[in-house]
Design an enzyme around this catalytic site. Structure first.
Site, PDB file in Angstrom:
ATOM      1  N   GLU A 138       6.800  19.670 -30.606  1.00 46.32           N
ATOM      2  CA  GLU A 138       7.226  18.358 -31.275  1.00 46.32           C
ATOM      3  C   GLU A 138       8.793  18.848 -31.278  1.00 46.32           C
ATOM      4  O   GLU A 138       9.226  19.741 -31.569  1.00 46.32           O
ATOM      5  CB  GLU A 138       6.701  17.818 -32.567  1.00 46.32           C
ATOM      6  CG  GLU A 138       5.405  17.433 -32.527  1.00 46.32           C
ATOM      7  CD  GLU A 138       4.195  18.483 -32.664  1.00 46.32           C
ATOM      8  OE1 GLU A 138       4.519  19.485 -33.078  1.00 46.32           O
ATOM      9  OE2 GLU A 138       3.505  18.003 -32.220  1.00 46.32           O
ATOM     10  N   TYR A 150      13.226  22.333 -22.706  1.00 48.92           N
ATOM     11  CA  TYR A 150      11.859  22.207 -22.343  1.00 48.92           C
ATOM     12  C   TYR A 150      11.567  21.623 -21.222  1.00 48.92           C
ATOM     13  O   TYR A 150      10.895  22.036 -20.209  1.00 48.92           O
ATOM     14  CB  TYR A 150      11.359  21.269 -23.461  1.00 48.92           C
ATOM     15  CG  TYR A 150      11.449  21.818 -24.959  1.00 48.92           C
ATOM     16  CD1 TYR A 150      11.302  23.045 -25.182  1.00 48.92           C
ATOM     17  CD2 TYR A 150      11.719  21.043 -25.805  1.00 48.92           C
ATOM     18  CE1 TYR A 150      11.568  23.722 -26.413  1.00 48.92           C
ATOM     19  CE2 TYR A 150      11.824  21.534 -27.331  1.00 48.92           C
ATOM     20  CZ  TYR A 150      11.904  22.920 -27.607  1.00 48.92           C
ATOM     21  OH  TYR A 150      11.892  23.442 -28.412  1.00 48.92           O
TER      22      TYR A 150
HETATM   23  C1  LIG Z   1      17.367  24.730 -28.819  1.00 56.31           C
HETATM   24  C2  LIG Z   1      17.794  26.256 -28.806  1.00 56.31           C
HETATM   25  C3  LIG Z   1      16.912  27.196 -29.309  1.00 56.31           C
HETATM   26  C4  LIG Z   1      18.461  26.506 -27.324  1.00 56.31           C
HETATM   27  O1  LIG Z   1      18.866  27.676 -27.495  1.00 56.31           O
HETATM   28  P1  LIG Z   1      20.451  28.232 -26.654  1.00 56.31           P
HETATM   29  O2  LIG Z   1      20.171  29.458 -26.782  1.00 56.31           O
HETATM   30  O3  LIG Z   1      21.461  27.557 -27.154  1.00 56.31           O
HETATM   31  O4  LIG Z   1      20.092  27.589 -25.170  1.00 56.31           O
HETATM   32  P2  LIG Z   1      20.222  28.350 -23.919  1.00 56.31           P
HETATM   33  O5  LIG Z   1      21.642  28.842 -23.939  1.00 56.31           O
HETATM   34  O6  LIG Z   1      19.290  29.420 -23.450  1.00 56.31           O
HETATM   35  O7  LIG Z   1      20.173  27.220 -22.829  1.00 56.31           O
HETATM   36  C5  LIG Z   1      18.969  27.085 -22.160  1.00 56.31           C
HETATM   37  C6  LIG Z   1      18.707  25.569 -21.771  1.00 56.31           C
HETATM   38  O8  LIG Z   1      19.046  24.745 -22.979  1.00 56.31           O
HETATM   39  C7  LIG Z   1      19.751  23.552 -22.681  1.00 56.31           C
HETATM   40  N1  LIG Z   1      21.117  23.460 -23.277  1.00 56.31           N
HETATM   41  C8  LIG Z   1      21.472  24.639 -24.011  1.00 56.31           C
HETATM   42  N2  LIG Z   1      22.701  24.158 -24.247  1.00 56.31           N
HETATM   43  C9  LIG Z   1      22.944  22.765 -24.132  1.00 56.31           C
HETATM   44  C10 LIG Z   1      23.904  22.077 -24.517  1.00 56.31           C
HETATM   45  N3  LIG Z   1      24.971  22.317 -25.114  1.00 56.31           N
HETATM   46  N4  LIG Z   1      23.719  20.640 -23.948  1.00 56.31           N
HETATM   47  C11 LIG Z   1      22.673  20.227 -23.259  1.00 56.31           C
HETATM   48  N5  LIG Z   1      21.799  21.290 -22.797  1.00 56.31           N
HETATM   49  C12 LIG Z   1      21.758  22.448 -23.327  1.00 56.31           C
HETATM   50  C13 LIG Z   1      19.799  23.497 -21.071  1.00 56.31           C
HETATM   51  O9  LIG Z   1      19.064  23.081 -20.328  1.00 56.31           O
HETATM   52  C14 LIG Z   1      20.014  24.970 -20.599  1.00 56.31           C
HETATM   53  O10 LIG Z   1      19.589  25.330 -19.397  1.00 56.31           O
HETATM   54  P3  LIG Z   1      20.812  25.603 -18.464  1.00 56.31           P
HETATM   55  O11 LIG Z   1      21.441  26.663 -19.138  1.00 56.31           O
HETATM   56  O12 LIG Z   1      20.114  26.022 -17.036  1.00 56.31           O
HETATM   57  O13 LIG Z   1      21.650  24.146 -18.489  1.00 56.31           O
HETATM   58  C15 LIG Z   1      19.031  26.073 -29.941  1.00 56.31           C
HETATM   59  O14 LIG Z   1      19.894  25.140 -29.726  1.00 56.31           O
HETATM   60  C16 LIG Z   1      18.627  26.078 -31.319  1.00 56.31           C
HETATM   61  O15 LIG Z   1      18.395  27.008 -31.900  1.00 56.31           O
HETATM   62  N6  LIG Z   1      18.726  24.763 -31.862  1.00 56.31           N
HETATM   63  C17 LIG Z   1      18.578  24.674 -33.310  1.00 56.31           C
HETATM   64  C18 LIG Z   1      17.065  24.769 -33.473  1.00 56.31           C
HETATM   65  C19 LIG Z   1      16.221  23.558 -32.735  1.00 56.31           C
HETATM   66  O16 LIG Z   1      16.664  22.668 -32.484  1.00 56.31           O
HETATM   67  N7  LIG Z   1      14.811  24.120 -32.177  1.00 56.31           N
HETATM   68  C20 LIG Z   1      14.019  23.328 -31.565  1.00 56.31           C
HETATM   69  C21 LIG Z   1      13.344  22.529 -32.387  1.00 56.31           C
HETATM   70  S1  LIG Z   1      12.006  21.604 -31.328  1.00 56.31           S
END
Ligand SMILES: CC(C)(COP(=O)(O)OP(=O)(O)OC[C@H]1O[C@@H](n2cnc3c(N)ncnc32)[C@H](O)[C@@H]1OP(=O)(O)O)[C@@H](O)C(=O)NCCC(=O)NCCS
Length: 212
Positions: A138, A150
């Site tokens: 979710e 995702y």
């Molecule tokens: C969601 C989360 C885990 C992503 O981690 P992250 O290390 O920042 O993401 P990554 O650098 O590995 O990026 C992976 C993908 O995420 C997406 N993404 C990352 N940053 C993004 C941004 N600023 N805008 C849009 N998409 C983004 C892209 O699809 C990216 O793939 P790409 O590099 O090929 O474009 C992080 O933002 C987080 O911890 N958020 C707070 C907690 C949360 O919301 N968890 C999810 C609960 S359902």
């Protein structure tokens, strides 16, 4: 600097909870983490940590103190200790054919560097190792960053859950991916690319579970 995916240990909870409290409202309790790590038969908690190459070896006095502490805790506490900095963590529940991603977060200071993707790929690989038929999670409808991550791994929005989040009544998307042959091939390609890019070690997705 070495990046490692591995099972979460009791000794990691302090660092994990410090990230959790920044990322989620409400955060999980210390007891919830303890239960997931030591008691739940369906839970597979993961951390991504970073070991620093520059860390000096511990002094003889510190080594002695550590050995004494280990003896003292034997049978009463964790037998392994986290040594690196935890960048993020995740959780996966496997029940029958379903793998459910319960949580995933990267510390805000380390986002946008590919670490969230490493965690997701680790849990995806774990779901495959456990013969899950599909993965579900979710996500807040407003959380476009997580949704984009995702979608990269083949998840689709299948249903909107009204007022899912108790803290503010925001809706959630139920997102799922079936683990058919095409999805597996796509995952293998993404995973290999990620390994080449970041050179992380993975003692989680293909390892068997060790407690505490
Ligand atoms: C969601 C989360 C885990 C992503 O981690 P992250 O290390 O920042 O993401 P990554 O650098 O590995 O990026 C992976 C993908 O995420 C997406 N993404 C990352 N940053 C993004 C941004 N600023 N805008 C849009 N998409 C983004 C892209 O699809 C990216 O793939 P790409 O590099 O090929 O474009 C992080 O933002 C987080 O911890 N958020 C707070 C907690 C949360 O919301 N968890 C999810 C609960 S359902």
């Amino acid at each position: 600097m070495g990046l490692n995916l591995r099972y979460m240990q009791l000794a990691d909870i302090r660092q994990v909870a410090a990230i959790d409290v920044i990322c989620f409202e409400p955060p999980w309790s210390y007891e919830s983490y303890t239960f997931e790590i030591t008691e739940s038969d369906v839970s597979h908690m993961v951390v991504l940590d970073q070991q620093s190459d520059e860390a000096p070896p511990p002094s003889p006095r510190r080594q002695l103190l550590r050995a004494r502490l280990r003896d003292k805790l034997r049978g009463h506490g964790p037998t392994t200790y986290s040594t690196g900095e935890i960048l993020g963590y995740g959780g996966l529940w496997k029940v029958d054919g379903e793998a459910h991603i319960s949580t995933i977060a990267i510390h805000p200071a380390n986002r946008g560097l590919g670490y969230g993707e490493i965690l997701l790929a680790g849990m995806f690989g774990k779901a495959l190792q456990l013969d899950a038929e599909y993965i579900v999670l979710e996500v807040r409808v407003s959380n476009s960053v997580a949704q984009s991550l995702y979608q990269k791994y083949g998840f689709n929005r299948v249903a909107r859950k009204k007022n899912y989040y108790r803290s503010d009544n925001e809706d959630a998307w139920d997102m799922r991916v079936s683990l058919g042959r095409d999805t597996r091939h796509r995952f293998d390609r993404l995973y290999e690319k990620l390994r080449l890019q970041h050179g992380f070690s993975d003692a989680y997705s293909r390892a068997s579970r060790r407690r505490g």
